[in-house]
Scaffold this motif. Structure first.
Motif, PDB file in Angstrom:
ATOM      1  N   GLN A  44      11.954  38.455  47.341  1.00 38.24           N
ATOM      2  CA  GLN A  44      12.039  37.519  46.213  1.00 38.24           C
ATOM      3  C   GLN A  44      13.403  36.847  46.172  1.00 38.24           C
ATOM      4  OE1 GLN A  44      10.752  38.074  41.809  1.00 38.24           O
ATOM      5  NE2 GLN A  44      12.858  38.808  41.912  1.00 38.24           N
ATOM      6  N   VAL A  45      13.427  35.541  46.188  1.00 37.41           N
ATOM      7  CA  VAL A  45      14.652  34.771  46.041  1.00 37.41           C
ATOM      8  C   VAL A  45      14.537  33.976  44.751  1.00 37.41           C
ATOM      9  CG1 VAL A  45      16.121  32.966  47.007  1.00 37.41           C
ATOM     10  CG2 VAL A  45      15.018  34.625  48.524  1.00 37.41           C
ATOM     11  N   LEU A  46      15.500  34.172  43.864  1.00 38.62           N
ATOM     12  CA  LEU A  46      15.458  33.485  42.576  1.00 38.62           C
ATOM     13  C   LEU A  46      15.903  32.039  42.746  1.00 38.62           C
ATOM     14  CD1 LEU A  46      16.961  36.299  40.325  1.00 38.62           C
ATOM     15  CD2 LEU A  46      14.572  35.571  40.455  1.00 38.62           C
ATOM     16  N   GLU A  47      15.038  31.126  42.360  1.00 41.59           N
ATOM     17  CA  GLU A  47      15.331  29.697  42.455  1.00 41.59           C
ATOM     18  C   GLU A  47      15.981  29.239  41.156  1.00 41.59           C
ATOM     19  OE1 GLU A  47      12.885  25.458  42.820  1.00 41.59           O
ATOM     20  OE2 GLU A  47      11.889  27.359  43.306  1.00 41.59           O
ATOM     21  N   LEU A  48      17.067  28.494  41.279  1.00 45.93           N
ATOM     22  CA  LEU A  48      17.801  28.040  40.109  1.00 45.93           C
ATOM     23  C   LEU A  48      17.630  26.543  39.902  1.00 45.93           C
ATOM     24  CD1 LEU A  48      21.180  29.999  40.525  1.00 45.93           C
ATOM     25  CD2 LEU A  48      19.027  30.752  39.491  1.00 45.93           C
ATOM     26  N   GLY A  49      17.491  26.157  38.656  1.00 44.10           N
ATOM     27  CA  GLY A  49      17.362  24.733  38.340  1.00 44.10           C
ATOM     28  C   GLY A  49      18.675  23.986  38.459  1.00 44.10           C
ATOM     29  N   LEU A  50      19.795  24.709  38.489  1.00 49.15           N
ATOM     30  CA  LEU A  50      21.111  24.096  38.637  1.00 49.15           C
ATOM     31  C   LEU A  50      21.634  24.372  40.033  1.00 49.15           C
ATOM     32  CD1 LEU A  50      22.705  25.024  35.174  1.00 49.15           C
ATOM     33  CD2 LEU A  50      21.286  23.060  35.789  1.00 49.15           C
ATOM     34  N   ALA A  51      22.074  23.320  40.720  1.00 45.99           N
ATOM     35  CA  ALA A  51      22.505  23.437  42.112  1.00 45.99           C
ATOM     36  C   ALA A  51      23.908  24.014  42.198  1.00 45.99           C
ATOM     37  CB  ALA A  51      22.455  22.067  42.790  1.00 45.99           C
ATOM     38  N   GLY A  52      24.240  24.541  43.378  1.00 42.99           N
ATOM     39  CA  GLY A  52      25.580  25.052  43.628  1.00 42.99           C
ATOM     40  C   GLY A  52      25.604  26.572  43.645  1.00 42.99           C
ATOM     41  N   SER A  53      26.292  27.147  44.629  1.00 46.18           N
ATOM     42  CA  SER A  53      26.350  28.606  44.736  1.00 46.18           C
ATOM     43  C   SER A  53      27.058  29.236  43.542  1.00 46.18           C
ATOM     44  CB  SER A  53      27.063  28.998  46.036  1.00 46.18           C
ATOM     45  OG  SER A  53      28.386  28.458  46.068  1.00 46.18           O
ATOM     46  N   HIS A  54      27.971  28.477  42.900  1.00 46.03           N
ATOM     47  CA  HIS A  54      28.693  29.024  41.752  1.00 46.03           C
ATOM     48  C   HIS A  54      27.790  29.270  40.553  1.00 46.03           C
ATOM     49  CE1 HIS A  54      28.645  24.668  41.352  1.00 46.03           C
ATOM     50  NE2 HIS A  54      28.832  24.799  40.055  1.00 46.03           N
ATOM     51  N   GLN A  55      26.593  28.661  40.547  1.00 44.64           N
ATOM     52  CA  GLN A  55      25.675  28.873  39.433  1.00 44.64           C
ATOM     53  C   GLN A  55      25.001  30.243  39.481  1.00 44.64           C
ATOM     54  OE1 GLN A  55      25.545  27.128  36.886  1.00 44.64           O
ATOM     55  NE2 GLN A  55      26.122  25.028  37.376  1.00 44.64           N
ATOM     56  N   ARG A  56      25.113  30.929  40.599  1.00 43.18           N
ATOM     57  CA  ARG A  56      24.459  32.228  40.713  1.00 43.18           C
ATOM     58  C   ARG A  56      25.068  33.259  39.764  1.00 43.18           C
ATOM     59  NH1 ARG A  56      20.958  33.096  44.769  1.00 43.18           N
ATOM     60  NH2 ARG A  56      21.550  35.299  45.048  1.00 43.18           N
ATOM     61  N   SER A  57      26.383  33.224  39.590  1.00 45.15           N
ATOM     62  CA  SER A  57      26.997  34.168  38.646  1.00 45.15           C
ATOM     63  C   SER A  57      26.619  33.824  37.209  1.00 45.15           C
ATOM     64  CB  SER A  57      28.523  34.181  38.816  1.00 45.15           C
ATOM     65  OG  SER A  57      29.092  32.938  38.450  1.00 45.15           O
ATOM     66  N   ASN A  58      26.488  32.522  36.918  1.00 45.38           N
ATOM     67  CA  ASN A  58      26.050  32.116  35.576  1.00 45.38           C
ATOM     68  C   ASN A  58      24.622  32.577  35.309  1.00 45.38           C
ATOM     69  OD1 ASN A  58      28.514  30.746  35.212  1.00 45.38           O
ATOM     70  ND2 ASN A  58      27.700  28.892  36.164  1.00 45.38           N
ATOM     71  N   ALA A  59      23.776  32.501  36.335  1.00 42.41           N
ATOM     72  CA  ALA A  59      22.385  32.948  36.188  1.00 42.41           C
ATOM     73  C   ALA A  59      22.323  34.460  36.000  1.00 42.41           C
ATOM     74  CB  ALA A  59      21.574  32.526  37.412  1.00 42.41           C
ATOM     75  N   ALA A  60      23.166  35.199  36.732  1.00 43.72           N
ATOM     76  CA  ALA A  60      23.192  36.656  36.574  1.00 43.72           C
ATOM     77  C   ALA A  60      23.632  37.042  35.169  1.00 43.72           C
ATOM     78  CB  ALA A  60      24.125  37.271  37.617  1.00 43.72           C
ATOM     79  N   LEU A  61      24.614  36.331  34.627  1.00 39.76           N
ATOM     80  CA  LEU A  61      25.057  36.581  33.252  1.00 39.76           C
ATOM     81  C   LEU A  61      23.925  36.283  32.271  1.00 39.76           C
ATOM     82  CD1 LEU A  61      27.197  37.213  31.123  1.00 39.76           C
ATOM     83  CD2 LEU A  61      28.020  34.846  31.352  1.00 39.76           C
ATOM     84  N   ALA A  62      23.208  35.190  32.502  1.00 39.52           N
ATOM     85  CA  ALA A  62      22.104  34.815  31.612  1.00 39.52           C
ATOM     86  C   ALA A  62      20.997  35.879  31.623  1.00 39.52           C
ATOM     87  CB  ALA A  62      21.540  33.460  32.027  1.00 39.52           C
ATOM     88  N   LEU A  63      20.723  36.471  32.782  1.00 35.84           N
ATOM     89  CA  LEU A  63      19.706  37.526  32.849  1.00 35.84           C
ATOM     90  C   LEU A  63      20.100  38.710  31.977  1.00 35.84           C
ATOM     91  CD1 LEU A  63      18.755  37.539  36.658  1.00 35.84           C
ATOM     92  CD2 LEU A  63      17.318  36.797  34.741  1.00 35.84           C
ATOM     93  N   GLN A  64      21.373  39.097  32.038  1.00 35.88           N
ATOM     94  CA  GLN A  64      21.828  40.232  31.236  1.00 35.88           C
ATOM     95  C   GLN A  64      21.802  39.901  29.740  1.00 35.88           C
ATOM     96  OE1 GLN A  64      22.279  43.168  32.345  1.00 35.88           O
ATOM     97  NE2 GLN A  64      22.633  42.946  34.541  1.00 35.88           N
ATOM     98  N   LEU A  65      22.239  38.691  29.392  1.00 31.52           N
ATOM     99  CA  LEU A  65      22.268  38.301  27.985  1.00 31.52           C
ATOM    100  C   LEU A  65      20.863  38.235  27.396  1.00 31.52           C
ATOM    101  CD1 LEU A  65      24.964  35.451  28.079  1.00 31.52           C
ATOM    102  CD2 LEU A  65      25.260  37.795  27.247  1.00 31.52           C
ATOM    103  N   SER A  66      19.948  37.623  28.139  1.00 30.93           N
ATOM    104  CA  SER A  66      18.583  37.473  27.619  1.00 30.93           C
ATOM    105  C   SER A  66      17.881  38.819  27.543  1.00 30.93           C
ATOM    106  CB  SER A  66      17.790  36.486  28.478  1.00 30.93           C
ATOM    107  OG  SER A  66      17.779  36.882  29.835  1.00 30.93           O
ATOM    108  N   ARG A  67      18.042  39.668  28.566  1.00 31.29           N
ATOM    109  CA  ARG A  67      17.392  40.993  28.542  1.00 31.29           C
ATOM    110  C   ARG A  67      17.928  41.837  27.395  1.00 31.29           C
ATOM    111  NH1 ARG A  67      18.709  46.131  30.793  1.00 31.29           N
ATOM    112  NH2 ARG A  67      16.858  47.411  31.206  1.00 31.29           N
ATOM    113  N   THR A  68      19.244  41.812  27.203  1.00 31.25           N
ATOM    114  CA  THR A  68      19.835  42.614  26.125  1.00 31.25           C
ATOM    115  C   THR A  68      19.366  42.109  24.769  1.00 31.25           C
ATOM    116  OG1 THR A  68      21.776  43.074  27.490  1.00 31.25           O
ATOM    117  CG2 THR A  68      22.004  43.410  25.115  1.00 31.25           C
ATOM    118  N   TRP A  69      19.295  40.788  24.613  1.00 30.19           N
ATOM    119  CA  TRP A  69      18.806  40.234  23.341  1.00 30.19           C
ATOM    120  C   TRP A  69      17.378  40.699  23.095  1.00 30.19           C
ATOM    121  CZ3 TRP A  69      15.001  37.656  20.953  1.00 30.19           C
ATOM    122  CH2 TRP A  69      15.266  37.129  19.686  1.00 30.19           C
ATOM    123  N   LEU A  70      16.533  40.613  24.110  1.00 26.22           N
ATOM    124  CA  LEU A  70      15.135  41.003  23.965  1.00 26.22           C
ATOM    125  C   LEU A  70      15.015  42.479  23.603  1.00 26.22           C
ATOM    126  CD1 LEU A  70      13.742  39.054  27.039  1.00 26.22           C
ATOM    127  CD2 LEU A  70      13.070  38.637  24.656  1.00 26.22           C
TER     128      LEU A  70
END
Length: 559
Positions: A254-280
């Motif tokens: 599984q490779v996670l596809e991001l709507g925002l381009a650029g390798s630097h967005q991967r850390s932002n996406a990882a942060l978003a996964l933690q924030l959303s999971r914790t909120w849920l």
């Protein structure tokens, strides 16, 4: 209070009288020695508007700070949670085209009607409560923050993603008492006159959003600023975790596809996964499963004593949310016929580095013109106390044929969009900054062995009069060698018109001629741009510049 029509335009004009961002920064500088006074002032404004700080607890806030990537992390987070059927609020800054972009419901900017409704509701309450002891009105950003809270409460959102304006500890969004979860994106140097001149000082400011018992997550940081974040978290009893890299979530094939381009967005996406999971999890929602049997805090990260957050199997809604995230002006590509615009609002050294990597890779992946006639153009501006020389030096590896500088004004005329007016910056001051940026670029090119002059294309015969070129105002050269490949225009519109040379079908050609200051660089460059098979333009250095460019290239954004 004098009678004012309750229209959107009137609301924006009145909002602009509350000072623009430059004045707000000056106000923060004056008050930064007493953070309690700042937050007390914000509390007073909030109460005068009809809300108590306790009311904000109902918003189930996700509070995010950082130097670069915090807006993208917020956008990922909001889109993920919206995918769960939740009604989301999203408060961000700055806006690109219209002020109402800052306050979103379910991903959409507030409508003009709702913006007007809530603006006048809040404005009149604050105006009517002025007295000798409270004669002032909140500054621009403070007002919008208060207004956003009113909107989210009355529109009954399930949660609000709130992006910090500047810093964290003293930021007016930090009036929030009990967010559900906090996040810190990548740290770097920015707003040094307010936050401090080292990453450690800036980390101290960012860690000011941590709250007792509220979990917080940070992306990987350099060792010393991470230690500062850890100490800030320990001081207030905040459980802080380090986000694993996004690779850890990509189990198997599984490779996670991001709507925002650029390798630097991967850390932002990882942060978003933690924030959303914790909120849920903290709000009792099911549907996320731990991939590795690691409890929070049970495993120490390689970076000192900050626990590594657990990896987990992202839900379908999370995967879809990451894929569907949109965030204008960040690693955005607009292919307009032979002209391709690469747009990124990077404005710090670390974000410019990421922008350069993205641009070079994106340009490399595009089809090369068969005759090889490709022209690369940089469109740049920088504002505030940023080290322009450091930013421009990082852009040299892109090998631009031309560098174009202009202020963040869309047009020379003062009758521009009220959404983008800035009463604290004059055209003269902005142009002076642009000319200094141009001189810096020329010096950097010479030090590197340039300037790199593009080979002139054979066009046959004499250069014919060009009505488009005659419609452009060009700032006269100041102490610049004739073989320089850089230009300064007094507004974004004229810069875009020169770059596109009428070849961008989305960019209207001006009907009137306003006179021209022709210069050899503009003349020879126009020939190259007219004849090139491909023109690649990188727009960067300022989100305000990006907003003006998008407004002109995509008029629908103004509707």
């Amino acid at each position: 209070m004098r009678m004012i029509k309750d229209t959107y335009k009137d609301a924006i004009r009145t909002l602009n009288t509350l000072q623009t961002n430059a004045s707000y920064l000056e106000q923060v500088k004056r008050e930064r020695g007493d953070p309690r006074a700042q937050l007390e002032a914000m509390r007073g404004f909030l109460e005068r508007s009809g809300l108590q700080v306790e009311d904000l607890d109902r918003l189930n806030i996700i509070h995010v700070t950082g130097t670069k990537g915090k807006g993208s992390a917020c956008a990922f987070t909001e889109r993920i949670l919206r995918g769960y059927g939740l009604r989301t609020g999203f408060y961000s800054s700055p806006h690109l085209v219209q002020v109402r972009e800052r306050i979103r419901i379910n991903g959409q900017p507030l409508s003009k009607e709702l913006f007007s409704k809530y603006f006048w509701l809040v404005y009149r309450r604050l105006w009517d409560t002025k007295d000798e002891a409270q004669a002032n009105m909140p500054a621009y950003f403070r007002f919008l923050t208060i207004m956003a809270f009113h909107v989210f409460l009355q529109e009954k959102v399930d949660l609000a993603v709130v992006e910090v304006g500047i810093g964290g500890a003293f930021d007016c969004t930090n009036i929030v008492r009990t967010p559900v979860v906090c996040g810190v994106s990548s740290l770097g140097i920015d707003h040094t006159s307010i936050l401090g001149d080292t990453v450690e000082k800036i980390a101290w400011q960012k860690g000011g959003i941590f709250k007792p018992g509220v979990p917080a997550f940070t992306v990987p940081q350099p060792e010393q600023p991470l230690e500062v974040l850890r100490d800030r978290a320990r001081e207030c009893g905040c459980p802080l975790y380090l986000c694993p890299e996004l690779d850890a979530f990509e189990a198997g094939t599984q490779v996670l596809e991001l709507g925002l381009a650029g390798s630097h967005q991967r850390s932002n996406a990882a942060l978003a996964l933690q924030l959303s999971r914790t909120w849920l999890q903290r709000r009792g929602y099911e549907g996320t499963h731990v991939l590795q049997d690691v409890l929070p805090g049970a495993e120490l990260s390689a970076q000192r004593s900050v626990p590594l957050a657990p990896t987990f199997c992202p839900s379908d809604a999370m995967i879809q949310g990451l894929r569907d995230t949109e965030w204008l002006g960040r690693t955005q590509v607009l292919p307009h016929g032979p002209v391709t615009w690469y747009i990124d609002g990077a404005h710090t050294t670390s974000s410019i580095q990421a922008c350069v990597r993205w641009f070079r890779q994106a340009a490399l992946n595009e089809d090369k013109p068969q005759d090889g006639s490709e022209v690369r153009v940089l469109l740049f501006n920088a504002t505030g106390d940023r080290d322009t020389a450091a930013l421009l030096k990082l852009l040299l590896p892109c090998h631009f044929d031309y560098a174009v500088f202009c202020p963040n004004f869309t047009e020379v005329s003062v009758a521009t969009s009220a959404d983008q007016q800035n009463f604290n910056v004059t055209l003269e001051n902005a142009l002076t900054r642009c000319v200094e940026n141009q001189k810096t670029w020329t010096r950097l090119m010479e030090e590197k062995g340039g300037p790199w002059l593009p080979a002139p294309l054979e066009v046959g015969g004499l250069l014919q009069p060009d009505p488009l070129r005659e419609a452009l105002l060009l700032v006269p050269p100041a102490e610049r060698p004739l073989n320089s490949t850089s230009l300064v225009f007094p507004c974004i519109s004229h810069a875009l018109q020169w770059i596109a040379q009428g070849r961008d079908p989305h960019l209207p050609i001006p009907a009137s001629k306003v006179g021209a200051h022709l210069h050899p660089v503009a003349t020879s460059g126009a020939v190259l741009l007219q004849e090139a098979a491909t023109i690649r333009v990188l727009v960067t250095g300022s989100l305000h510049l990006v907003g003006g460019v998008l407004k002109l290239l995509d008029p629908m954004l103004s509707q």
